[in-house]
Write a protein that holds these residues in place. Structure first.
Motif, PDB file in Angstrom:
ATOM      1  N   ILE A  20     -15.141  -2.538  -9.324  1.00 57.26           N
ATOM      2  CA  ILE A  20     -16.298  -1.692  -9.617  1.00 57.26           C
ATOM      3  C   ILE A  20     -15.822  -0.405 -10.302  1.00 57.26           C
ATOM      4  O   ILE A  20     -16.501   0.178 -11.124  1.00 57.26           O
ATOM      5  N   SER A 157     -16.996  -2.154  -2.153  1.00 59.21           N
ATOM      6  CA  SER A 157     -17.076  -1.218  -3.281  1.00 59.21           C
ATOM      7  C   SER A 157     -16.402   0.105  -2.961  1.00 59.21           C
ATOM      8  O   SER A 157     -15.722   0.691  -3.806  1.00 59.21           O
ATOM      9  N   THR A 225     -23.877  -0.701 -12.322  1.00 59.51           N
ATOM     10  CA  THR A 225     -22.642  -0.425 -11.600  1.00 59.51           C
ATOM     11  C   THR A 225     -22.274   1.045 -11.699  1.00 59.51           C
ATOM     12  O   THR A 225     -21.803   1.655 -10.734  1.00 59.51           O
ATOM     13  N   GLU A 228     -24.255   3.152  -9.201  1.00 68.37           N
ATOM     14  CA  GLU A 228     -23.708   3.031  -7.848  1.00 68.37           C
ATOM     15  C   GLU A 228     -22.400   3.810  -7.730  1.00 68.37           C
ATOM     16  O   GLU A 228     -22.149   4.492  -6.721  1.00 68.37           O
TER      17      GLU A 228
END
Length: 267
Positions: A20, A157, A225, A228
């Motif tokens: 990520i 993550s 992504t 986040e």
């Protein structure tokens, strides 16, 4: 005699996302440390050589694949590309547009920390005393434990982001996070293949967050992504702010003091 070496990053290579936080993607296998003999000064003559090499490369690709019209630099459109190439100053050629950068908001208290950091090093001639405690590795571990205690579980993550921060820090420190008069201290402090994250602390880690918006722009992360990632980076900055008195130095020491201490250790 010590030889200066420079970390060279080749833009556009190896942008495959692995995590990520894509920890390997910015500083990839094509990047390298080179000696002064591999570098060229920024002169009109050398810029012209660079442009001629790029033109030849584009011509070769066009003749092989018939797709020369598609080989455009990012942000150029149609027939305007050639005109814009001569109009834009060389130093701004790869600068990402501000509106494209991820907005990482550094809290006001930490902004002041950055200003004080710059003042100590650049105007007062002082340095962060090394090795730092807690160092970057320990700060990342403390955040990991903080999230585990708060959430009861660590998501994949978060673990990947912490690994990415560590990787970015170790690669970015010598390349872009040091002021000029910190270079000698770096050379003396990083020995026996020690990772910068095991030597440096919060002061230099915070500098990384100033560079992250541009770094992440070249990492080509998908918008979802990236959103986040930004949220988790903001949470980490709040953690730094909450522990500011424990993580950051209030005073630096003199550069002369570093030299004397280093000589004593060598003896």
């Amino acid at each position: 005699m010590r030889e200066w070496r420079y970390f060279v990053h080749y833009l556009g290579w190896n942008k495959k996302n692995t995590y990520i936080f894509i920890s390997p993607s910015l500083f990839n296998s094509w990047d390298e440390w080179v000696g002064i003999d591999r570098l060229m000064k920024l002169t009109e003559e050398n810029i012209q050589k660079q442009q001629e090499l790029k033109k030849k490369q584009d011509t070769d690709k066009s003749s092989k694949g018939g797709r020369g019209s598609q080989m455009k630099t990012k942000g150029s459109t149609g027939g305007r590309g050639r005109k814009r190439k001569s109009d834009v100053p060389h130093k701004d050629k790869y600068a990402p547009p501000p509106e494209k950068l991820v907005n990482i908001q550094i809290p006001p208290q930490l902004k002041k920390q950055l200003i004080d950091d710059c003042e100590f090093v650049n105007h007062l001639g002082k340095l962060v005393k090394l090795p730092r405690s807690p160092n970057v590795d320990e700060i990342l571990k403390k955040y990991h434990d903080y999230r585990l205690k708060k959430d009861g579980v660590i998501s994949d993550s978060v673990g990947e982001i912490l690994s990415g921060l560590q990787c970015y820090f170790d690669k970015a420190l010598p390349a872009m996070l040091l002021y000029k008069n910190e270079r000698e201290q770096y050379q003396e402090s990083i020995r026996d293949d020690a990772a910068p994250s095991s030597i440096y602390g919060a002061e230099h880690l915070l500098r990384l967050f100033v560079k992250l918006p541009e770094i992440l722009f070249y990492a080509s992360i998908e918008d979802e992504t990236l959103t986040e990632l930004r949220q988790k980076l903001q949470d980490f900055l709040r953690f730094l702010q909450k522990n500011q008195s424990a993580f950051f130095l209030s005073m630096y020491h003199s550069a002369e003091g570093f030299d004397v201490a280093d000589k004593k250790q060598d003896n």
